[in-house]
Write an enzyme that holds these catalytic residues in place. Structure first.
Site, mmCIF file in Angstrom:
data_model
loop_
_atom_site.group_PDB
_atom_site.id
_atom_site.type_symbol
_atom_site.label_atom_id
_atom_site.label_comp_id
_atom_site.label_asym_id
_atom_site.label_seq_id
_atom_site.Cartn_x
_atom_site.Cartn_y
_atom_site.Cartn_z
ATOM 1 N N THR A 29 -39.627 35.973 22.658
ATOM 2 C CA THR A 29 -38.387 35.856 23.185
ATOM 3 C C THR A 29 -37.763 34.559 22.895
ATOM 4 O O THR A 29 -38.210 33.740 22.259
ATOM 5 C CB THR A 29 -38.120 36.501 24.640
ATOM 6 O OG1 THR A 29 -36.957 36.498 24.976
ATOM 7 C CG2 THR A 29 -39.080 35.427 25.549
ATOM 8 N N ASN A 30 -36.544 34.234 23.715
ATOM 9 C CA ASN A 30 -35.818 32.845 23.606
ATOM 10 C C ASN A 30 -35.316 32.519 25.082
ATOM 11 O O ASN A 30 -35.568 33.288 25.869
ATOM 12 C CB ASN A 30 -34.686 32.867 22.426
ATOM 13 C CG ASN A 30 -33.709 33.661 22.616
ATOM 14 O OD1 ASN A 30 -33.076 33.717 23.916
ATOM 15 N ND2 ASN A 30 -33.738 34.944 22.051
ATOM 16 N N ARG A 31 -34.730 31.359 25.329
ATOM 17 C CA ARG A 31 -34.420 30.945 26.424
ATOM 18 C C ARG A 31 -33.165 31.324 26.877
ATOM 19 O O ARG A 31 -32.514 30.832 27.970
ATOM 20 C CB ARG A 31 -34.361 29.307 26.347
ATOM 21 C CG ARG A 31 -35.809 28.822 26.085
ATOM 22 C CD ARG A 31 -35.661 27.190 25.931
ATOM 23 N NE ARG A 31 -36.955 26.632 25.771
ATOM 24 C CZ ARG A 31 -38.060 26.474 26.808
ATOM 25 N NH1 ARG A 31 -37.675 26.710 27.943
ATOM 26 N NH2 ARG A 31 -38.899 25.764 26.478
ATOM 27 N N ALA A 96 -28.358 36.257 22.640
ATOM 28 C CA ALA A 96 -28.998 35.627 21.595
ATOM 29 C C ALA A 96 -30.285 36.677 21.196
ATOM 30 O O ALA A 96 -31.489 36.602 21.509
ATOM 31 C CB ALA A 96 -29.751 34.620 22.426
#
Ligand code: C5P
Length: 223
Positions: A29-31, A96
């Site tokens: 995943t991402n932030r 995102a």
């Protein structure tokens, strides 16, 4: 008091990260916190729009007064977006989306070992680029996280993906981008014109984005 200047408009917003499974217990995943997209959804709702928010996993509660759909993966987000797209007049893609996902999802938990392993990743579909090809007279707004040459990169993105507006932020700046409640963005149009906004709350940024969207709609009616 907020003016109801978006009454009658359908606004579709995506927010948050996507989560791409590796096995039953692990994912990539991402932030992304989802804060910017949720702020856009709330601002559009407050201006009288019918809002649909499609969100990856975030810690935020679904805003009241909007239609909300939770998704996990980029492929799920794509399905949900395509389903909601028909009823939208304005689409704001703040999510995102993971650019890649694991080529295969292991059905068993991947076992620990002593040798290095490599992950095979395959590209996810670019959802907004797909929408750009079928947008009709909808207004399409994308986001761009950049680390320099903000306006040039954002304009190139607008042209490549057939977007009307790109909200560009320099993620190196303090008080911009992921996880924080403020953002520092430039609104970049297809013709290269841009508006540099000072650091402000994401809810205020959201209203400035919607102001620009309404101006684009008016320009269109006048012609
Ligand atoms: O090209 P880049 O990923 O920087 O573009 C960001 C924009 O494209 C954002 O609006 C994001 O929501 C959208 N996007 C998408 N599908 C992807 C990747 C990005 O819709 N797979």
């Amino acid at each position: 008091l907020v003016q109801k200047d978006m009454a009658g408009l359908g606004v579709l917003v995506t927010a948050g990260p996507t989560r791409e499974a590796l096995d039953p217990v692990r994912y990539l995943t991402n932030r992304s916190s989802g804060k910017m997209g949720y702020a856009v959804a709330r601002a559009a709702r407050d201006r009288g729009a019918r809002v649909t928010l499609i969100s990856g996993p975030t810690a935020l509660p679904p805003p009241p007064g909007i239609s909300f759909k939770a998704v996990e993966t980029a492929l799920e987000m794509r399905e949900a977006v395509l389903e909601a797209f028909g009823a939208a007049d304005v689409v704001v893609m703040a999510a995102a989306v993971s650019d890649y996902r694991p080529a295969t999802v292991s059905r068993e938990k991947i076992k620990k070992g002593t040798v290095p392993v490599t992950l095979d990743l395959v590209p996810n579909p670019d959802i907004i680029e797909e929408l750009g090809r079928i947008k009709g007279n909808r207004l399409l707004v994308g986001f761009a996280a950049e680390t320099g040459d903000l306006v040039a990169h954002a304009q190139a993105k607008a042209l490549k993906k057939n977007l009307d507006l790109v909200v560009a932020n320099d993620v190196r700046q303090e008080g911009a981008g992921f996880a924080v409640d403020t953002n520092v963005v430039s609104l970049v149009f297809r013709d290269g014109q841009f508006l540099e906004l000072p650091k402000m709350e994401k809810y205020a940024v959201a209203h400035r984005i919607l102001d620009a969207v309404l101006e684009l709609r008016e320009d269109r009616v006048e012609r």
